[in-house]
Enzyme design. Sequence first.
Site, PDB file in Angstrom:
ATOM      1  N   CYS A 279       6.167  -7.080   6.621  1.00  0.00           N
ATOM      2  CA  CYS A 279       7.386  -6.657   7.330  1.00  0.00           C
ATOM      3  C   CYS A 279       7.864  -7.813   8.196  1.00  0.00           C
ATOM      4  CB  CYS A 279       7.087  -5.429   8.194  1.00  0.00           C
ATOM      5  SG  CYS A 279       8.554  -4.829   9.061  1.00  0.00           S
TER       6      CYS A 279
ATOM      7  N   CYS B 188       6.777  -5.171  15.442  1.00  0.00           N
ATOM      8  CA  CYS B 188       6.402  -4.135  16.405  1.00  0.00           C
ATOM      9  C   CYS B 188       4.946  -4.373  16.812  1.00  0.00           C
ATOM     10  CB  CYS B 188       6.579  -2.745  15.808  1.00  0.00           C
ATOM     11  SG  CYS B 188       8.239  -2.470  15.160  1.00  0.00           S
TER      12      CYS B 188
ATOM     13  N   GLU C 115       0.829  -1.206   0.000  1.00  0.00           N
ATOM     14  CA  GLU C 115       0.000   0.000   0.000  1.00  0.00           C
ATOM     15  C   GLU C 115       0.862   1.254   0.000  1.00  0.00           C
ATOM     16  OE1 GLU C 115      -3.893  -1.614   2.428  1.00  0.00           O
ATOM     17  OE2 GLU C 115      -2.368  -0.522   3.520  1.00  0.00           O
TER      18      GLU C 115
ATOM     19  N   LEU D  46      10.972   5.820  17.515  1.00  0.00           N
ATOM     20  CA  LEU D  46      11.553   5.615  18.852  1.00  0.00           C
ATOM     21  C   LEU D  46      10.534   5.000  19.824  1.00  0.00           C
ATOM     22  CD1 LEU D  46      14.236   7.758  20.328  1.00  0.00           C
ATOM     23  CD2 LEU D  46      12.351   7.220  21.826  1.00  0.00           C
ATOM     24  N   HIS D  47       9.451   5.687  20.046  1.00  0.00           N
ATOM     25  CA  HIS D  47       8.259   5.180  20.737  1.00  0.00           C
ATOM     26  C   HIS D  47       8.404   4.882  22.229  1.00  0.00           C
ATOM     27  CE1 HIS D  47       6.858   5.235  16.719  1.00  0.00           C
ATOM     28  NE2 HIS D  47       7.371   4.073  16.357  1.00  0.00           N
TER      29      HIS D  47
ATOM     30  N   ASN E  90      -3.733   5.338  15.923  1.00  0.00           N
ATOM     31  CA  ASN E  90      -5.000   5.023  15.255  1.00  0.00           C
ATOM     32  C   ASN E  90      -5.424   3.620  15.633  1.00  0.00           C
ATOM     33  OD1 ASN E  90      -4.959   7.461  13.499  1.00  0.00           O
ATOM     34  ND2 ASN E  90      -3.033   6.497  12.891  1.00  0.00           N
TER      35      ASN E  90
ATOM     36  N   SER F 212      12.653   6.205   7.104  1.00  0.00           N
ATOM     37  CA  SER F 212      12.344   5.917   8.490  1.00  0.00           C
ATOM     38  C   SER F 212      12.922   4.562   8.881  1.00  0.00           C
ATOM     39  CB  SER F 212      10.818   5.902   8.631  1.00  0.00           C
ATOM     40  OG  SER F 212      10.450   5.465   9.895  1.00  0.00           O
TER      41      SER F 212
HETATM   42  S1  SF4 Z   1       6.483  -0.336  12.609  1.00  0.00           S
HETATM   43 FE1  SF4 Z   1       7.737  -2.198  12.874  1.00  0.00          FE
HETATM   44  S2  SF4 Z   1       6.430  -3.895  12.157  1.00  0.00           S
HETATM   45 FE2  SF4 Z   1       5.526  -1.979  11.399  1.00  0.00          FE
HETATM   46  S3  SF4 Z   1       6.316  -1.744   9.321  1.00  0.00           S
HETATM   47 FE3  SF4 Z   1       7.665  -0.563  10.702  1.00  0.00          FE
HETATM   48  S4  SF4 Z   1       9.299  -1.996  11.260  1.00  0.00           S
HETATM   49 FE4  SF4 Z   1       7.654  -3.218  10.383  1.00  0.00          FE
END
Ligand code: SF4
Length: 352
Positions: free
Chosen positions: A119, A123, A91, A221-222, A302, A197
């Site tokens: 991916c 995460c 997407e 980072l989060h 979200n 990113s």
């Molecule tokens: S946030 Fe983490 S799981 Fe999601 S696309 Fe990025 S690297 Fe992959």
Amino acid sequence: MCCNHYQAMDLQLLEETLAAHDQPRFRARQVWAWTARGARSFEEMTDLPASLREALAGELPFSSLELRDEAHAGDGTVKALFATVDGRPLEAVLMRYREPSPLRTRQRRTICVSSQSGCPLTCTFCATGQMRFARNLTASEIVDQALHFRRLEGDAGQVTNCVFMGMGEPMLNLDNVLGACELLPDLGIGHRHTAISTVGWIPGIERLAEQEMPLRLALSLHAADEALRSELMPVNDRYPLADVIGACHAFYARKRRRVFVEYVMLAGVNDRYEQALALARLLAPARAGEQTIFKVNLIPYNPTDSPFEGSTRASIAAFRDVLLAHEIPVTIRLTRGRDIDAACGQLAARSP
Ligand code: SF4
């Protein structure tokens, strides 16, 4: 435009097809110039002989991606769902903004592109991380996402910015990501307006720092403490936060480009006062002269199928105020395309 670009793209097939028709080498440049300017078909390329245009249309797919679906949100955001020729879903999103771009001449239009189908990282808050990883995308498949929106917008509303924040971890597919980045200026998207990113994949950050292209770095980072970050982003066990921040400092020292820090706001998980203080301390010493090295984007979360809830507006504002009090530049990101699942963390193609 440089001929080397063709090495990076699947335009190899174009060159082979042109060679089979005994065409001079400059034909490939002509075709690419038309394509980058938003041509919708070979038929539009009027400085090519008509017989060649017809032959190309019969022998060469115009894009490496097939558009399977397109959703339009009330705020002008557009999400496109594509499939690769081997049926892998991906997407990409176009966000239209009212304010002009930093060039001041055009309205800002940002595309968010995918670097992988699915991916391999997991995460916990991310919808893409929950879907099956398929494969890396080619440079051509990445550029074709941008070309789709270039054609959609036409000359009146050219795309100005690109972020690699769609599906996938770009640093795990850096050759193809960089190959795509070499081509984006031909579409009007400059390197200074392109951000890659990463969750903190240090070898990728180091390679990006060595690039001549002045691309931007964004760090997801989060969480400012190692234990919580490892819980949210298992990649943190491999590349701990302290080392990742060190790599960002080295990136800045080399490139003099400010690093964007992405911080998704999860209610009761990473949005408390002490956590804002910890983030401020982690980033605060990072000052080079008048310029701070980091700029934080707080991202309203979200709702997806994950167990997390988004922080309230009040807690996001309070978190921001702590950072501001410590002189950390910070913005709260506008939420875009929420009604079509196009906002951050929602890119998860369920079926192509
Ligand atoms: S946030 Fe983490 S799981 Fe999601 S696309 Fe990025 S690297 Fe992959």
